[in-house]
Design a protein around this motif. Structure first.
Motif, PDB file in Angstrom:
ATOM      1  N   UNK A 102       0.831  -1.205   0.000  1.00 48.14           N
ATOM      2  CA  UNK A 102       0.000   0.000   0.000  1.00 48.14           C
ATOM      3  C   UNK A 102       0.864   1.252   0.000  1.00 48.14           C
ATOM      4  N   UNK A 103       1.944   1.241   0.764  1.00 49.21           N
ATOM      5  CA  UNK A 103       2.893   2.359   0.743  1.00 49.21           C
ATOM      6  C   UNK A 103       3.478   2.552  -0.650  1.00 49.21           C
ATOM      7  N   UNK A 116       3.643   5.823  -3.277  1.00 47.98           N
ATOM      8  CA  UNK A 116       4.908   6.359  -3.775  1.00 47.98           C
ATOM      9  C   UNK A 116       5.038   6.223  -5.284  1.00 47.98           C
ATOM     10  N   UNK A 117       4.259   5.312  -5.891  1.00 47.58           N
ATOM     11  CA  UNK A 117       4.336   5.106  -7.336  1.00 47.58           C
ATOM     12  C   UNK A 117       3.344   5.960  -8.112  1.00 47.58           C
ATOM     13  N   UNK A 118       2.500   6.733  -7.426  1.00 44.57           N
ATOM     14  CA  UNK A 118       1.557   7.604  -8.137  1.00 44.57           C
ATOM     15  C   UNK A 118       2.312   8.544  -9.074  1.00 44.57           C
ATOM     16  N   UNK A 168       8.090   8.475  -6.641  1.00 45.23           N
ATOM     17  CA  UNK A 168       9.313   8.240  -5.867  1.00 45.23           C
ATOM     18  C   UNK A 168       9.838   6.816  -6.025  1.00 45.23           C
ATOM     19  N   UNK A 169       8.964   5.880  -6.387  1.00 49.48           N
ATOM     20  CA  UNK A 169       9.390   4.514  -6.676  1.00 49.48           C
ATOM     21  C   UNK A 169       8.632   4.020  -7.897  1.00 49.48           C
ATOM     22  N   UNK A 170       9.121   2.941  -8.475  1.00 51.86           N
ATOM     23  CA  UNK A 170       8.432   2.294  -9.591  1.00 51.86           C
ATOM     24  C   UNK A 170       8.755   0.818  -9.566  1.00 51.86           C
ATOM     25  N   UNK A 202       1.549  -0.402 -11.191  1.00 55.67           N
ATOM     26  CA  UNK A 202       2.224  -1.208 -10.167  1.00 55.67           C
ATOM     27  C   UNK A 202       1.406  -2.460  -9.851  1.00 55.67           C
ATOM     28  N   UNK A 203       1.324  -3.346 -10.831  1.00 52.67           N
ATOM     29  CA  UNK A 203       0.377  -4.461 -10.764  1.00 52.67           C
ATOM     30  C   UNK A 203       0.660  -5.410  -9.609  1.00 52.67           C
ATOM     31  N   UNK A 204       1.930  -5.679  -9.354  1.00 53.77           N
ATOM     32  CA  UNK A 204       2.251  -6.626  -8.275  1.00 53.77           C
ATOM     33  C   UNK A 204       1.826  -6.083  -6.923  1.00 53.77           C
ATOM     34  N   UNK A 205       2.106  -4.811  -6.674  1.00 55.16           N
ATOM     35  CA  UNK A 205       1.694  -4.201  -5.404  1.00 55.16           C
ATOM     36  C   UNK A 205       0.180  -4.211  -5.266  1.00 55.16           C
TER      37      UNK A 205
END
Length: 456
Positions: free
Chosen positions: A275-276, A280-282, A287-289, A305-308
């Motif tokens: 969820x975090x 962060x991937x928005x 900030x992350x991908x 971010x399909x896996x998340x």
């Protein structure tokens, strides 16, 4: 839930006996490649049921309560071929799969040696076998989950150390709050994973063996020995590699809920991390991908971010399953009428979800892309407002709370950027020191667990 088939069969072609074309994993994407089928699928449960019957048969020989040739019969049960379609029909008629399985195993052993079938399932009840089999399945699955969590923990530890100085916004209630470091955030994730490993490590799946009403009287009647129930239970546990609980838990279901709680803790920890990552991937955060992120069926530009997303979905299913298992504790009599039966799929699904989510989480972090520059840019997004807590604390220390409150409010509401309006230079020094302390403490806790594990 059987996302176990590796082929898609045409609806126009009748299924082979025992095959189930209705569930081959279409709506269980995380099951693919996770090994959950091999660990928790119908074939795994059937193999565990046969293993328990074989172990019980051998336990009679171990206890010196049966002829010596029975050991050979016990060993041969692993080769028994069971008609799955007949097993399903029998399970529907009798209410559980053990009843038709016992009939099939008795037929098999009688063909091997006339009269040997008398020793199959001797003194036991269906719940003894199914409870022990599900615990055997669980014992294997939680080892895999714990191992994957340990590998994830190693990756998180490296990431926390690597980014101990990577500033980013700390967010509360969806808003920028105060600066933290990505290392400190990851350290929090690591603590959750370590807590899940510890919870799983406290689980010792037990056998169940107590006969029809949970007091072992059938074993006493068959042997004339009051010690037979304990001896056979201990022998069954030893052969299966499960714990001997020293008692019956036929109607007292805390072994199931303790196991389920540990699995839900693991899923919750993984769900929180995922969820975090989704935040962060928005696009506007960035900030992350995810490495190799998923695409969209309609929008070519998207890298989802399909896996998340799927990990969050798996974690979201666990509370309902946990509720089912806790509800089943409130049952009447020495054998539950329906409550016990409701446990089977709920427990198995929790096991499968934990296997799947732990594998997916490890894969996600193996390819995670971290943009520390973007994190730092997001800290500066509000022209210093993110430092208002630090400023207020320092002014309170030097000038008192009332004056500090007025000065900070004026700086926030005034026309001048906050960083220029306050009478001090904004600094990241305190944040970096505090965040490094958080990282070091989390790494130390993990290192201490590993030392204890290696020493045992």
């Amino acid at each position: 839930m059987r996302p176990c088939s590796s082929t898609i069969r045409s609806p126009a072609v009748p299924d082979a006996p025992g095959d189930d074309a209705s569930d081959w994993g279409l709506l269980e994407p995380l099951a693919f490649g996770s090994g959950s089928c091999a660990l928790t699928g119908d074939d795994a449960v059937l193999a565990a049921l046969i293993a328990v019957e074989a172990a019980l048969t051998g336990a009679w020989a171990d206890a010196g309560l049966a002829p010596a040739w029975l050991e050979e019969i016990a060993s041969s049960l692993s080769g028994a071929r069971v008609d799955r379609d007949a097993l399903r029909r029998g399970a529907r008629a009798g209410g559980n799969p053990v009843i038709p399985l016992v009939a099939a195993l008795r037929d098999y052993t009688d063909r091997e040696r006339p009269g040997a079938g008398d020793w199959i399932h001797r003194g036991a009840t269906s719940q003894d076998i199914l409870d022990s089999a599900l615990m055997l399945v669980a014992s294997r699955a939680i080892v895999v989950v714990a191992d994957r969590l340990d590998n994830l923990g190693a990756r998180l530890a490296d990431l926390a150390d690597e980014h101990r100085g990577s500033l980013m916004p700390g967010r509360t209630l969806t808003q920028h709050a105060a600066p933290i470091t990505f290392g400190a955030k990851v350290a929090g994730w690591l603590d959750g994973v370590e807590s899940a490993i510890a919870a799983l490590g406290r689980i010792e799946p037990p056998v169940q063996l107590a006969g029809s009403v949970g007091i072992g009287s059938s074993f006493v009647d068959l042997t004339g020995s009051p010690d037979a129930p304990a001896a056979l239970r201990a022998g069954l546990a030893a052969r299966l590699g499960l714990a001997d609980p020293g008692r019956s838990w036929q109607a007292e279901r805390s072994p199931v809920t303790r196991l389920a709680s540990a699995l839900a803790t693991a899923l919750g920890a993984l769900g929180r991390i995922a969820a975090d990552l989704l935040v962060l991937a928005r696009t506007e955060v960035a900030e992350v991908a995810e490495g190799g992120a998923g695409s969209s069926s309609a929008m070519p530009q998207k890298r989802n971010p399909a896996t998340a997303v799927l990990i969050v979905a798996a974690a979201g299913r666990s509370p309902g399953l946990l509720s089912t298992l806790f509800s089943a504790m409130a049952s009447a009599d020495e054998r539950a009428a329906g409550e016990w039966h409701s446990e089977w799929q709920a427990l198995r699904q929790l096991l499968a979800l934990a296997v799947e989510a732990s594998e997916a989480s490890a894969a996600l972090f193996a390819g995670l892309v971290v943009d520390a520059d973007r994190m730092r840019a997001n800290v500066d997004l509000t022209a210093g407002l993110i430092y208002s807590e630090e400023v207020f604390s320092r002014l309170t220390r030097d000038r008192g709370r009332a004056e500090a409150t007025a000065m900070v409010a004026s700086a926030i509401d005034g026309p001048t950027p906050f960083a220029e309006a306050v009478p001090m230079e904004l600094s990241t020094a305190t944040t970096l020191v505090a965040a490094a302390t958080v990282v070091d403490a989390a790494l130390a806790r993990r290192a201490a667990r590993l030392r204890k594990r290696d020493a045992s």
